[in-house]
Design a protein around this motif. Sequence first.
Motif, PDB file in Angstrom:
ATOM      1  N   TRP A  90       4.024  38.274  62.769  1.00 21.74           N
ATOM      2  CA  TRP A  90       5.289  38.202  62.044  1.00 21.74           C
ATOM      3  C   TRP A  90       6.459  38.098  63.018  1.00 21.74           C
ATOM      4  O   TRP A  90       7.381  37.310  62.822  1.00 21.74           O
ATOM      5  CB  TRP A  90       5.437  39.451  61.164  1.00 21.74           C
ATOM      6  N   GLU A 108       1.721  42.489  62.549  1.00 21.82           N
ATOM      7  CA  GLU A 108       3.103  42.762  62.936  1.00 21.82           C
ATOM      8  C   GLU A 108       3.566  41.840  64.067  1.00 21.82           C
ATOM      9  O   GLU A 108       4.704  41.384  64.090  1.00 21.82           O
ATOM     10  CB  GLU A 108       3.266  44.221  63.364  1.00 21.82           C
ATOM     11  N   SER A 153      17.222  44.333  58.338  1.00 24.38           N
ATOM     12  CA  SER A 153      16.422  44.876  57.240  1.00 24.38           C
ATOM     13  C   SER A 153      14.930  44.903  57.586  1.00 24.38           C
ATOM     14  O   SER A 153      14.156  45.590  56.930  1.00 24.38           O
ATOM     15  CB  SER A 153      16.647  44.055  55.971  1.00 24.38           C
ATOM     16  N   ASP A 154      14.534  44.184  58.613  1.00 27.39           N
ATOM     17  CA  ASP A 154      13.126  44.144  59.030  1.00 27.39           C
ATOM     18  C   ASP A 154      12.827  45.181  60.115  1.00 27.39           C
ATOM     19  O   ASP A 154      11.858  45.040  60.859  1.00 27.39           O
ATOM     20  CB  ASP A 154      12.784  42.753  59.571  1.00 27.39           C
ATOM     21  N   TYR A 155      13.620  46.226  60.174  1.00 26.69           N
ATOM     22  CA  TYR A 155      13.486  47.198  61.259  1.00 26.69           C
ATOM     23  C   TYR A 155      12.113  47.862  61.286  1.00 26.69           C
ATOM     24  O   TYR A 155      11.548  48.081  62.351  1.00 26.69           O
ATOM     25  CB  TYR A 155      14.578  48.268  61.152  1.00 26.69           C
ATOM     26  N   SER A 156      11.543  48.189  60.153  1.00 29.23           N
ATOM     27  CA  SER A 156      10.252  48.890  60.148  1.00 29.23           C
ATOM     28  C   SER A 156       9.155  48.012  60.748  1.00 29.23           C
ATOM     29  O   SER A 156       8.315  48.488  61.517  1.00 29.23           O
ATOM     30  CB  SER A 156       9.881  49.332  58.732  1.00 29.23           C
ATOM     31  N   LYS A 157       9.168  46.719  60.408  1.00 26.48           N
ATOM     32  CA  LYS A 157       8.171  45.817  60.995  1.00 26.48           C
ATOM     33  C   LYS A 157       8.433  45.630  62.489  1.00 26.48           C
ATOM     34  O   LYS A 157       7.508  45.563  63.288  1.00 26.48           O
ATOM     35  CB  LYS A 157       8.185  44.464  60.288  1.00 26.48           C
ATOM     36  N   ILE A 196      14.514  37.714  63.243  1.00 24.82           N
ATOM     37  CA  ILE A 196      14.567  39.155  62.992  1.00 24.82           C
ATOM     38  C   ILE A 196      15.921  39.515  62.386  1.00 24.82           C
ATOM     39  O   ILE A 196      16.976  39.143  62.906  1.00 24.82           O
ATOM     40  CB  ILE A 196      14.339  39.924  64.305  1.00 24.82           C
ATOM     41  N   TRP A 197      15.862  40.271  61.297  1.00 21.22           N
ATOM     42  CA  TRP A 197      17.055  40.789  60.644  1.00 21.22           C
ATOM     43  C   TRP A 197      17.001  42.303  60.678  1.00 21.22           C
ATOM     44  O   TRP A 197      15.942  42.902  60.856  1.00 21.22           O
ATOM     45  CB  TRP A 197      17.132  40.306  59.187  1.00 21.22           C
ATOM     46  N   THR A 227       9.018  34.675  62.841  1.00 22.11           N
ATOM     47  CA  THR A 227      10.219  34.803  62.007  1.00 22.11           C
ATOM     48  C   THR A 227      11.432  35.194  62.833  1.00 22.11           C
ATOM     49  O   THR A 227      11.315  35.695  63.948  1.00 22.11           O
ATOM     50  CB  THR A 227      10.020  35.875  60.917  1.00 22.11           C
TER      51      THR A 227
END
Length: 123
Positions: A82, A79, A91-95, A88-89, A86
Amino acid sequence: MKVKKRRLNYKNTIFVYIMILSFIPIIVLGIVSYLTYMNGVSEKISAQTELAVSQAKNRVDTALYNIRSYYIKEISEEELEWLIRTDIWYSDYSKLDKAAKIMAGPGYYLSYISGYSFLNFDT
């Protein structure tokens, strides 16, 4: 009428001189013993203070080392890798949430650290 001055006789004069001469060594001995005692107490207090500061410094160093070790170990987590690599968007809230929990560390670190005021003991 003339008032006669009464002079001390030899017996009383010798007694006064003996008393004065006997009190001088007692006073000197008292001053020397007081200064010796105060010097010893001062050295003991200084040694105890230095020991307490050293122990506090060691505890802080140990705590910081443990925290550093935790984060060095956790930096290899997927995590966090990542998160570093990357953009951050939403949609990537869980990660992002998982990475934030890893970065927050265990709860006891925060409560442990909040009890300390950090001072630089080396200066």
